[in-house]
Design an enzyme around this catalytic site. Structure first.
Site, PDB file in Angstrom:
ATOM      1  N   TYR A 157     -18.105  46.259  81.040  1.00  0.00           N
ATOM      2  CA  TYR A 157     -16.780  45.894  80.422  1.00  0.00           C
ATOM      3  C   TYR A 157     -16.093  44.809  81.539  1.00  0.00           C
ATOM      4  O   TYR A 157     -15.595  43.941  81.382  1.00  0.00           O
ATOM      5  CB  TYR A 157     -16.199  46.788  79.813  1.00  0.00           C
ATOM      6  CG  TYR A 157     -14.941  46.424  79.083  1.00  0.00           C
ATOM      7  CD1 TYR A 157     -14.990  45.678  77.705  1.00  0.00           C
ATOM      8  CD2 TYR A 157     -13.706  46.738  79.677  1.00  0.00           C
ATOM      9  CE1 TYR A 157     -13.930  45.233  77.263  1.00  0.00           C
ATOM     10  CE2 TYR A 157     -12.299  46.394  79.035  1.00  0.00           C
ATOM     11  CZ  TYR A 157     -12.388  45.719  77.812  1.00  0.00           C
ATOM     12  OH  TYR A 157     -11.354  45.376  77.147  1.00  0.00           O
TER      13      TYR A 157
HETATM   14  N1  LIG Z   1      -6.970  47.400  72.829  1.00  0.00           N
HETATM   15  C1  LIG Z   1      -7.131  47.646  74.281  1.00  0.00           C
HETATM   16  O1  LIG Z   1      -6.812  48.547  74.610  1.00  0.00           O
HETATM   17  C2  LIG Z   1      -7.576  46.454  75.164  1.00  0.00           C
HETATM   18  C3  LIG Z   1      -7.340  46.349  76.303  1.00  0.00           C
HETATM   19  C4  LIG Z   1      -7.693  45.322  77.161  1.00  0.00           C
HETATM   20  C5  LIG Z   1      -8.485  44.419  76.609  1.00  0.00           C
HETATM   21  N2  LIG Z   1      -8.730  44.166  75.256  1.00  0.00           N
HETATM   22  C6  LIG Z   1      -9.252  43.082  74.758  1.00  0.00           C
HETATM   23  O2  LIG Z   1      -8.749  42.435  73.584  1.00  0.00           O
HETATM   24  C7  LIG Z   1      -9.678  42.018  72.721  1.00  0.00           C
HETATM   25  C8  LIG Z   1      -9.392  42.505  71.166  1.00  0.00           C
HETATM   26  O3  LIG Z   1      -9.583  43.796  71.362  1.00  0.00           O
HETATM   27  P1  LIG Z   1      -8.804  44.785  70.119  1.00  0.00           P
HETATM   28  O4  LIG Z   1      -8.189  46.012  71.077  1.00  0.00           O
HETATM   29  O5  LIG Z   1      -8.096  44.116  69.239  1.00  0.00           O
HETATM   30  O6  LIG Z   1     -10.349  45.595  69.609  1.00  0.00           O
HETATM   31  P2  LIG Z   1     -10.619  45.538  68.074  1.00  0.00           P
HETATM   32  O7  LIG Z   1     -12.157  46.194  68.137  1.00  0.00           O
HETATM   33  O8  LIG Z   1      -9.521  45.823  67.152  1.00  0.00           O
HETATM   34  O9  LIG Z   1     -11.002  44.166  67.472  1.00  0.00           O
HETATM   35  C9  LIG Z   1     -12.101  43.350  68.222  1.00  0.00           C
HETATM   36  C10 LIG Z   1     -12.681  42.300  67.166  1.00  0.00           C
HETATM   37  O10 LIG Z   1     -13.791  41.706  67.575  1.00  0.00           O
HETATM   38  C11 LIG Z   1     -14.632  41.437  66.732  1.00  0.00           C
HETATM   39  N3  LIG Z   1     -16.033  41.210  67.392  1.00  0.00           N
HETATM   40  C12 LIG Z   1     -16.519  42.068  68.018  1.00  0.00           C
HETATM   41  N4  LIG Z   1     -17.887  41.585  68.494  1.00  0.00           N
HETATM   42  C13 LIG Z   1     -17.841  40.171  68.086  1.00  0.00           C
HETATM   43  C14 LIG Z   1     -18.731  39.152  68.088  1.00  0.00           C
HETATM   44  N5  LIG Z   1     -20.077  39.163  68.679  1.00  0.00           N
HETATM   45  N6  LIG Z   1     -18.515  38.023  67.284  1.00  0.00           N
HETATM   46  C15 LIG Z   1     -17.285  37.899  66.827  1.00  0.00           C
HETATM   47  N7  LIG Z   1     -16.562  38.943  66.876  1.00  0.00           N
HETATM   48  C16 LIG Z   1     -16.668  40.144  67.187  1.00  0.00           C
HETATM   49  C17 LIG Z   1     -14.755  42.976  66.046  1.00  0.00           C
HETATM   50  O11 LIG Z   1     -15.117  42.822  64.738  1.00  0.00           O
HETATM   51  C18 LIG Z   1     -13.144  43.228  65.963  1.00  0.00           C
HETATM   52  O12 LIG Z   1     -12.658  42.513  64.843  1.00  0.00           O
HETATM   53  C19 LIG Z   1     -11.043  42.238  73.181  1.00  0.00           C
HETATM   54  O13 LIG Z   1     -11.538  41.390  73.952  1.00  0.00           O
HETATM   55  C20 LIG Z   1     -10.731  43.534  74.065  1.00  0.00           C
HETATM   56  O14 LIG Z   1     -11.607  43.550  75.242  1.00  0.00           O
HETATM   57  C21 LIG Z   1      -8.259  45.213  74.589  1.00  0.00           C
END
Ligand SMILES: NC(=O)c1ccc[n+]([C@@H]2O[C@H](COP(=O)([O-])OP(=O)(O)OC[C@H]3O[C@@H](n4cnc5c(N)ncnc54)[C@H](O)[C@@H]3O)[C@@H](O)[C@H]2O)c1
Length: 250
Positions: A157
């Site tokens: 990650y």
């Molecule tokens: N929530 C956190 O704490 C956090 C912190 C830092 C970064 N992020 C980043 O923010 C972004 C969104 O995350 P989130 O927290 O909303 O997570 P989440 O799991 O709620 O949403 C992620 C979405 O991405 C979709 N997804 C996964 N693999 C995929 C693929 N191969 N093709 C298309 N869609 C795909 C999932 O179905 C989901 O709807 C991510 O890139 C994550 O790494 C999140």
């Protein structure tokens, strides 16, 4: 929580991973600000739910795995038959299991990088030519504070997100002589479903590093993404915007 609208009238945005979490909230605010939004997500159930919940004629969606370049390119060709793509939010991502590098499942490690880094590359690769033709574009790559700090037990990650940060810096410079901005954002932990993929201890460790002492709210995150995606952002590009509550101060 504030919910300021932006002027996204006559703008079309592709939001990957838009069916839940950060992406869903960004979709909501973009629609409220007049944009046409296309969600690309891999989860059919969540896509169906978001389409129903938002029930907006300016919203469409497609089941897309961003790690598959050909699928991404085909979807871009379909959209650009009738519209430009003005905004791209590379937000789809997974964390994968919490484990030391030397015990990490090799295929899973590759899958995480395939989605978080190659997915970002694929969408930029397929959409940027349309932005160049149109001399307009705003790209926001959702990285993570893990990509700056390197979280223990999250090597794939962290590496994938670090790659997305470096990609942003390269592409931003390549496009700097055009009205196209490419920026990355590095959020700390927010309570979305992605946290379910990690152990409770790992999440607690992440939170303990945040001087604000709380999780980031999705609406706070959306506000930063909106400004970066707006016409108002005429100068910032190839940059990394921190939203980690004081965790990473560089
Ligand atoms: N929530 C956190 O704490 C956090 C912190 C830092 C970064 N992020 C980043 O923010 C972004 C969104 O995350 P989130 O927290 O909303 O997570 P989440 O799991 O709620 O949403 C992620 C979405 O991405 C979709 N997804 C996964 N693999 C995929 C693929 N191969 N093709 C298309 N869609 C795909 C999932 O179905 C989901 O709807 C991510 O890139 C994550 O790494 C999140």
């Amino acid at each position: 929580m504030n919910n300021i609208s932006y002027n996204f009238k006559n703008r079309t945005a592709v939001i990957t991973g838009g069916a839940q979490g950060f992406g869903f909230d960004i979709t909501k605010r973009f629609l409220n600000s007049g944009a046409k939004v296309v969600i690309w997500d891999i989860d059919p159930k969540m896509i169906e739910k978001s389409m129903k919940d938002l029930n907006n004629p300016n919203l469409s969606s497609k089941i897309v795995d961003v790690s598959n370049y050909q699928v991404v390119e085909d979807c871009v060709n379909e959209i650009t038959k009738s519209s430009n793509i003005d905004i791209l939010i590379n937000n789809a991502g997974i964390t994968g299991p919490t484990s030391t590098l030397w015990e990490y499942d090799v295929d899973f490690w590759k899958k995480i990088v395939d989605i978080n880094l190659m997915g970002t590359f694929n969408c930029c690769r397929a959409i940027v030519p349309n932005m160049i033709k149109n001399n307009y574009g705003r790209i926001v790559n959702v990285a993570s504070v893990a990509g700056k700090d390197g979280n223990a037990n999250a090597s794939a990650y962290s590496a994938g997100k670090a790659g997305a940060i470096a990609l942003t810096k390269s592409l931003g410079k390549e496009l700097a002589d055009k009205n196209i901005a490419v920026n990355a954002v590095t959020p700390a932990g927010a309570k979305t479903r992605i946290l379910d993929q990690m152990t409770k201890e790992h999440v607690q460790r992440m939170l303990s590093k945040v001087p604000r002492g709380r999780f980031l709210e999705v609406e706070e995150f959306t506000s930063l993404v909106c400004w970066l995606s707006s016409e108002e952002n005429t100068f910032s590009t190839a940059a990394v915007f921190d939203i980690s509550g004081g965790r990473s101060t560089y």
